[in-house]
Design an enzyme around this catalytic site. Sequence first.
Site, mmCIF file in Angstrom:
data_model
loop_
_atom_site.group_PDB
_atom_site.id
_atom_site.type_symbol
_atom_site.label_atom_id
_atom_site.label_comp_id
_atom_site.label_asym_id
_atom_site.label_seq_id
_atom_site.Cartn_x
_atom_site.Cartn_y
_atom_site.Cartn_z
ATOM 1 N N PRO A 1 -57.544 -110.172 45.093
ATOM 2 C CA PRO A 1 -58.480 -110.460 46.174
ATOM 3 C C PRO A 1 -58.231 -109.664 47.450
ATOM 4 C CG PRO A 1 -56.994 -112.307 45.813
ATOM 5 C CD PRO A 1 -56.807 -111.365 44.662
ATOM 6 N N ASN A 2 -59.318 -109.210 48.006
ATOM 7 C CA ASN A 2 -59.378 -108.502 49.295
ATOM 8 C C ASN A 2 -58.879 -107.060 49.253
ATOM 9 O OD1 ASN A 2 -60.528 -110.602 50.967
ATOM 10 N ND2 ASN A 2 -58.604 -111.700 50.620
ATOM 11 N N ARG B 1 -60.245 -102.520 56.886
ATOM 12 C CA ARG B 1 -59.645 -103.415 57.888
ATOM 13 C C ARG B 1 -58.126 -103.308 57.832
ATOM 14 N NH1 ARG B 1 -63.526 -107.292 60.378
ATOM 15 N NH2 ARG B 1 -65.378 -106.129 59.846
ATOM 16 N N TYR C 1 -52.005 -102.137 55.923
ATOM 17 C CA TYR C 1 -52.255 -101.650 54.564
ATOM 18 C C TYR C 1 -52.605 -100.153 54.481
ATOM 19 C CZ TYR C 1 -52.351 -106.653 53.684
ATOM 20 O OH TYR C 1 -52.007 -107.979 53.600
ATOM 21 N N ASN D 1 -51.237 -105.657 41.517
ATOM 22 C CA ASN D 1 -51.124 -106.180 42.868
ATOM 23 C C ASN D 1 -52.081 -107.368 42.910
ATOM 24 O OD1 ASN D 1 -51.148 -106.897 45.534
ATOM 25 N ND2 ASN D 1 -51.425 -104.813 46.327
ATOM 26 N N ALA E 1 -53.130 -112.201 47.339
ATOM 27 C CA ALA E 1 -52.631 -113.529 47.705
ATOM 28 C C ALA E 1 -52.374 -114.424 46.490
ATOM 29 C CB ALA E 1 -53.616 -114.201 48.663
ATOM 30 N N HIS F 1 -48.798 -115.374 45.328
ATOM 31 C CA HIS F 1 -48.011 -116.471 45.902
ATOM 32 C C HIS F 1 -48.511 -117.847 45.476
ATOM 33 C CE1 HIS F 1 -46.958 -113.009 48.310
ATOM 34 N NE2 HIS F 1 -48.174 -112.951 48.829
ATOM 35 N N ASP G 1 -49.187 -117.672 33.899
ATOM 36 C CA ASP G 1 -49.256 -118.058 32.487
ATOM 37 C C ASP G 1 -49.854 -116.939 31.635
ATOM 38 O OD1 ASP G 1 -48.089 -120.496 32.971
ATOM 39 O OD2 ASP G 1 -49.948 -121.642 32.967
ATOM 40 N N GLU H 1 -44.992 -105.141 39.313
ATOM 41 C CA GLU H 1 -45.700 -105.791 40.423
ATOM 42 C C GLU H 1 -45.665 -104.857 41.638
ATOM 43 O OE1 GLU H 1 -43.690 -109.377 41.535
ATOM 44 O OE2 GLU H 1 -45.069 -109.801 43.199
ATOM 45 N N HIS I 1 -46.868 -104.290 45.803
ATOM 46 C CA HIS I 1 -47.451 -104.739 47.077
ATOM 47 C C HIS I 1 -47.427 -103.583 48.056
ATOM 48 C CE1 HIS I 1 -47.682 -108.796 45.683
ATOM 49 N NE2 HIS I 1 -46.442 -108.670 45.229
ATOM 50 N N SER J 1 -47.625 -103.865 51.317
ATOM 51 C CA SER J 1 -46.760 -104.230 52.446
ATOM 52 C C SER J 1 -45.429 -104.765 51.932
ATOM 53 C CB SER J 1 -47.452 -105.297 53.306
ATOM 54 O OG SER J 1 -47.646 -106.482 52.552
ATOM 55 N N ARG K 1 -42.596 -110.228 56.034
ATOM 56 C CA ARG K 1 -43.774 -110.915 56.581
ATOM 57 C C ARG K 1 -43.549 -112.435 56.570
ATOM 58 N NH1 ARG K 1 -49.110 -108.444 54.075
ATOM 59 N NH2 ARG K 1 -49.964 -109.503 55.913
ATOM 60 N N ARG L 1 -45.181 -115.578 52.000
ATOM 61 C CA ARG L 1 -45.369 -114.390 51.148
ATOM 62 C C ARG L 1 -44.082 -114.027 50.414
ATOM 63 N NH1 ARG L 1 -50.443 -112.349 52.840
ATOM 64 N NH2 ARG L 1 -50.783 -112.820 55.032
HETATM 65 O O1 CA2 Z 1 -49.001 -106.160 50.451
HETATM 66 C C1 CA2 Z 1 -49.788 -106.387 49.528
HETATM 67 O O2 CA2 Z 1 -50.205 -105.518 48.764
HETATM 68 C C2 CA2 Z 1 -50.327 -107.805 49.343
HETATM 69 O O3 CA2 Z 1 -50.427 -108.066 47.954
HETATM 70 C C3 CA2 Z 1 -51.700 -107.804 49.984
HETATM 71 C C4 CA2 Z 1 -52.355 -109.182 50.001
HETATM 72 C C5 CA2 Z 1 -51.410 -110.221 50.599
HETATM 73 O O4 CA2 Z 1 -51.992 -111.501 50.499
HETATM 74 C C6 CA2 Z 1 -50.064 -110.221 49.903
HETATM 75 O O5 CA2 Z 1 -49.233 -111.164 50.520
HETATM 76 C C7 CA2 Z 1 -49.421 -108.849 49.969
HETATM 77 C C8 CA2 Z 1 -53.617 -109.161 50.851
HETATM 78 C C9 CA2 Z 1 -54.589 -108.104 50.443
HETATM 79 C C10 CA2 Z 1 -55.552 -107.964 51.560
HETATM 80 O O6 CA2 Z 1 -55.959 -106.638 51.580
HETATM 81 C C11 CA2 Z 1 -56.645 -106.231 52.683
HETATM 82 C C12 CA2 Z 1 -56.744 -104.881 52.844
HETATM 83 C C13 CA2 Z 1 -57.385 -104.382 53.927
HETATM 84 C C14 CA2 Z 1 -57.963 -105.225 54.852
HETATM 85 C C15 CA2 Z 1 -57.861 -106.574 54.685
HETATM 86 C C16 CA2 Z 1 -57.198 -107.094 53.590
#
Ligand code: CA2
Length: 147
Positions: A11-12, A19, A24, A75, A78, A81, A88, A99, A101, A103, A108, A112
């Site tokens: 997601p995201n 953003r 990121y 990746n 969220a 977590h 599963d 895996e 990430h 960041s 953080r 996380r």
């Molecule tokens: O650091 C990572 O790759 C994460 O998997 C990114 C997730 C975050 O919930 C994890 O804790 C760490 C969030 C992805 C959100 O991606 C965005 C990218 C650009 C703008 C907004 C959100």
Amino acid sequence: MKHKVLILNGPNLNMLGIREPDIYGSGSLSDVEFACEQEAKALSMSVICKQSNEEGKLVTWVQNAINDMDGLLINAGAYTHTSLALLDSLSAAQLPTIEIHMSNIHSREQFRHHSFVSLVASGMICGLGSYGYVLGLRAIHRILNTA
Ligand code: CA2
């Protein structure tokens, strides 16, 4: 035989480059996927890249990978977590899994720091931005070629 690797983004991650570039980076998800395709070519592997904001879709793709794929780069965003369902499916798939990430999840927020994905991943790369995906592919290549 060319090894096939599924690259899953959760997601995201479709928002990459749009953003929060401070966290990121400024590259888009397409840039990340292109870099993976290039690296895969160099390693004589093939990749299929998918992204979804929906937990169930990610679970189904992991299930489908059991018969089709040799390895997995994930990746889970969220869901890393929170998702027992994803854990599963990864556990059942028993595919070499790295895996990723973008960041450094350990520098953080506390929430996380725990990853369900890590319980079944062969390894985890975090904090190196999109380069982590390229390194992850190299790691899978090494695992598949020393098995
Ligand atoms: O650091 C990572 O790759 C994460 O998997 C990114 C997730 C975050 O919930 C994890 O804790 C760490 C969030 C992805 C959100 O991606 C965005 C990218 C650009 C703008 C907004 C959100």
